[in-house]
Design an enzyme around this catalytic site. Structure first.
Site, mmCIF file in Angstrom:
data_model
loop_
_atom_site.group_PDB
_atom_site.id
_atom_site.type_symbol
_atom_site.label_atom_id
_atom_site.label_comp_id
_atom_site.label_asym_id
_atom_site.label_seq_id
_atom_site.Cartn_x
_atom_site.Cartn_y
_atom_site.Cartn_z
ATOM 1 N N GLY A 146 5.094 -1.748 -2.346
ATOM 2 C CA GLY A 146 3.657 -1.430 -2.657
ATOM 3 C C GLY A 146 2.851 -2.834 -3.282
ATOM 4 O O GLY A 146 3.377 -3.623 -3.754
ATOM 5 N N CYS A 147 1.184 -2.764 -3.069
ATOM 6 C CA CYS A 147 0.626 -4.082 -3.663
ATOM 7 C C CYS A 147 0.753 -3.899 -5.256
ATOM 8 O O CYS A 147 1.017 -5.185 -5.578
ATOM 9 C CB CYS A 147 -0.661 -3.805 -2.879
ATOM 10 S SG CYS A 147 -1.419 -2.116 -3.595
#
Length: 343
Positions: A146-147
């Site tokens: 994920g970011c």
């Protein structure tokens, strides 16, 4: 190499399309969307007019398997865990940009994502794709990070891997641009709600928390938890992460900087800033870079780490292509070797 993109009309899927145009060894075979299955991509997105010959096709696993060597899944969490299976079983390279295969503990997935978990044997086969720290570079099934997790883990890795910080001291203040919420509009992402505003959301409950903890405890099993907050800020793209930790003993800035430089000396997309220089979101926009700035306060014995990325590139599509490059033994920066857009 021929690739298919499932979820081609979302922000991450569109970014994959943009980046692949620059890749010397990758071509798009098929594009697929759940919401638009019989339209030309350029009709939906005029900025892609050069790709007029690229139709959006219905998802037909047999057809995709015949035409592609690699499948990118740029779908929301809860979808990839089911539609990925035929491609994994067929031996294709599969890179999932959702959160479905990141957590090895199925109970954690169901708790944090509030969805039924993927099948256990597929969870175990997925390689967590934090590109700078891949354990198995030959794995053909990647759970793309994920970011928030990417920015946080790259910021913490040098200190945590050396077990130099107090295990209970990690505080992460992470902020995201609006595109991080995805393409589907909502009240919280409406212009009048986000413009000239800043909103704290998912306090102590963001789904990237267990993902971050899973990796941190691999590096240092003594870390019991982190304090992690997320905010929405009025920019289109970008992650700005400020991390606070206490070292076990005082550390000179020069020593801290040397540690980070040595950790990332062979990482083409991690850039460590000079003393008293702290990265901005603007300096990584539309790029695959993670820029990191460092500070140490002798009075409070606190290290501050500023880690910034573009959430759609290093935090999604760019890292996915970086993982493909590693997997296929392409140059790691193929399709990604461009400077950020500025101003």
């Amino acid at each position: 190499m021929k690739v298919s993109i499932i979820g081609a009309t979302g922000y991450s899927g569109l970014e994959l399309i943009r980046l692949i145009q620059q890749h010397s060894s990758v071509d798009i075979a098929t594009l697929h969307s759940f919401s638009n299955q019989t339209n030309l991509l350029s009709n939906l997105y005029p900025h892609l007019k050069n790709l007029e010959a690229s139709p959006l096709e219905k998802i037909n696993p047999k057809d995709i398997i015949e035409k592609s060597e690699t499948v990118f899944l740029a779908t929301p969490s809860g979808i990839s865990k089911d539609i990925a299976l035929p491609y994994i079983d067929a031996g294709l390279n599969v890179i999932d940009l959702s959160g479905d295969f990141r957590l090895k503990n199925s109970q954690l997935y169901e708790k944090w994502y509030e969805k039924s978990a993927p099948l256990e044997n597929y969870l175990m086969r997925a390689e967590y794709g934090l590109a700078e720290f891949r354990e198995n570079k030959e794995s053909t099934f990647i759970a793309n990070p994920g970011c928030y997790a990417t920015a946080t883990l790259l910021g913490l890795a040098p200190l945590v891997k050396k077990q130099l910080i107090e295990p209970t001291s990690i505080i992460v203040d992470a902020k995201s641009g609006i595109s991080g919420a995805g393409k589907v509009p909502s009240t919280s992402t409406h212009f009048t709600e986000t413009n000239e505003n800043m909103t704290l959301y998912k306090m102590n409950s963001h789904q990237h928390i267990p993902e971050i903890m899973q990796q941190l405890t691999k590096w240092d099993e003594s870390i019991p938890a982190i304090q992690f907050s997320t905010s929405l800020i009025p920019i289109t793209r970008g992650i700005f992460t400020t991390i606070y930790v206490r070292p076990k003993k005082p550390i000179a800035w020069e020593e801290l900087h040397k540690l980070y430089e040595s950790t990332y000396e062979n990482a083409p997309f991690v850039r460590i800033q000079k003393e008293n220089v702290y990265p901005t979101v603007k300096q990584v926009t539309a790029s695959n870079y993670c820029d990191i700035g460092l500070a140490y306060n002798e009075i409070t014995n606190v290290i501050t780490i500023v880690s910034v990325i573009d959430n759609l590139v290093k935090g999604a599509a760019g890292q996915a292509i970086q993982n493909l490059n590693i997997m296929a033994n392409f140059a790691e920066n193929d399709g990604l070797g461009f400077i950020p857009v500025y101003p």
